[in-house]
Design an enzyme around this catalytic site. Structure first.
Site, short mmCIF file in Angstrom:
data_model
loop_
_atom_site.label_atom_id
_atom_site.label_comp_id
_atom_site.label_asym_id
_atom_site.label_seq_id
_atom_site.Cartn_x
_atom_site.Cartn_y
_atom_site.Cartn_z
N ARG A 241 0.73 -1.22 -0.05
CA ARG A 241 0.03 0.02 0.02
C ARG A 241 0.64 1.17 0.09
NH1 ARG A 241 -3.49 -2.51 -1.35
NH2 ARG A 241 -5.53 -2.90 -0.58
N GLU A 270 -1.90 8.00 -3.70
CA GLU A 270 -2.15 7.66 -5.25
C GLU A 270 -3.71 8.13 -5.43
OE1 GLU A 270 -1.53 3.61 -4.82
OE2 GLU A 270 -3.57 3.13 -4.98
N HIS A 288 -0.97 0.77 -9.71
CA HIS A 288 -1.77 -0.23 -8.63
C HIS A 288 -2.40 -1.68 -9.50
CE1 HIS A 288 -3.64 -0.30 -4.37
NE2 HIS A 288 -3.42 -1.81 -4.84
#
Ligand code: DGY
Length: 334
Positions: A241, A270, A288
């Protein structure tokens, strides 16, 4: 006529999964990818019995307090740091995630980032596409670091960490890990992995992969002091993460040659990226996508749909959602 229960799907999803949901429920699915404000989330969730949402949809007390209708939120991810589970529990709302189905795919991608960053595949490709390959081939150019025979370090040894570790055998690597608790011995043997302290892991790893869940305690688990312990020749991979790594400190270490390279799939804040990362050639960046294979994203979508249908009492698993995070709330339902 009795009104059908309603599910809101916060972003585009596979049509066949939507069709399966619509056998039992009225489906209100977003057709385009867009960010929802907390006010919009609150409004959408007030009018439905269930929701399938993504990591980009933060749901906290402010979004669900006073919601008397919503029964279940199915997250399209194994990580659920976008959900305030205690707040959902207080509101009597079941939270579900998508564990296990993505372990091997995320492990594959962690290796893709490790290999790509170590061997500078992304920078070389950019250089080639830009038309710079005119002469022959300089013997001392594009030198990366080896992966085979090196020490693989894994921080956070859950099921994804274990899948990453098992692949180390194929590259003849020593595998070290650090985790809150030691793995059972048979699992350690299968992964050929040895538990070490965090500092030892940082000092010894040639390739360090981060797979720990995000929590307040894990915020900046890798910051300037931790990066200072790592080898200058080391490669850092983050498929966990954003926020686990201090991206500004990482960019500085990469720029100053205190770390060889990094492969990053997740970022602090993000989709915004730390601007310093964008200017560096020794970092491989992706948006991601670690779980984004066709099979796995379908499996995740199917599992999210199963969670919703079962929680609302439909389908073959009625009453038994496969991946609940706070199953105790179901006992409080009428
Ligand atoms: C997850 O499932 O938590 C991943 O980060 C999504 O790709």
């Amino acid at each position: 006529m009795i009104a059908r229960q309603k599910v809101w799907v916060s972003r585009p999803l596979f049509p066949d999964v939507l069709a399966r949901l619509s056998e039992y429920l009225e489906v209100q699915a977003e057709a385009v990818e867009r960010k929802h404000t907390p006010e919009q989330l609150r409004e959408y969730l007030a009018g439905v019995d269930a929701a399938i949402i993504s990591l980009a949809d933060p749901v906290d007390a402010g979004v669900v307090d006073g919601n008397r209708r919503l029964r279940v939120i199915a997250n399209l991810a194994v990580g659920y740091n976008n959900l305030d589970v205690p707040a959902l529990t207080r509101a009597g709302i079941l939270a579900c995630n998508t564990p296990d189905v993505l372990n091997e795919t995320v492990a594959d991608y962690a290796w893709a980032l490790m290999l790509g960053a170590a061997r500078r595949a992304n920078a070389a490709e950019r250089w080639l596409r830009a038309g710079h390959w005119h002469g022959g081939m300089r013997f001392d150019d594009w030198l990366g670091v080896d992966v085979h025979g090196k020490t693989l370090g894994i921080l956070g040894m859950g099921r994804i960490g274990q899948a990453i570790a098992r692949r180390g055998a194929g590259f003849d690597m020593r595998v070290l890990y650090h985790n809150r608790s030691r793995l059972p011995e048979p699992v350690e043997r299968e992964c050929r992995a040895t538990l070490v302290g965090k500092d030892e892991l940082l000092r010894r790893a040639d390739h360090l992969v981060l797979v720990l869940p995000y929590s307040r305690e894990n915020h900046h688990a890798i910051g300037a002091p931790e990066l200072a312990l790592m080898k200058r020749s080391a490669v850092l991979v983050n498929v966990a993460r954003g926020g686990i790594v201090d991206d500004a400190a990482l960019a500085a270490a990469l720029r100053e040659g205190r770390l060889a390279a990094a492969g990053l799939d997740v970022f602090e804040g993000e989709p915004a990226l730390h601007p310093d990362l964008l200017g560096l050639d020794n970092v491989l960046l992706s948006p991601h996508i670690a779980s984004a294979s066709e099979d796995t994203r379908r499996a995740m979508a199917d599992l999210a749909a199963d969670n919703v249908l079962a929680a609302l009492g439909h389908g073959p698993r009625a009453g038994q959602p496969p991946a609940p995070l706070n199953p105790e709330v179901m006992k409080r339902w009428p």
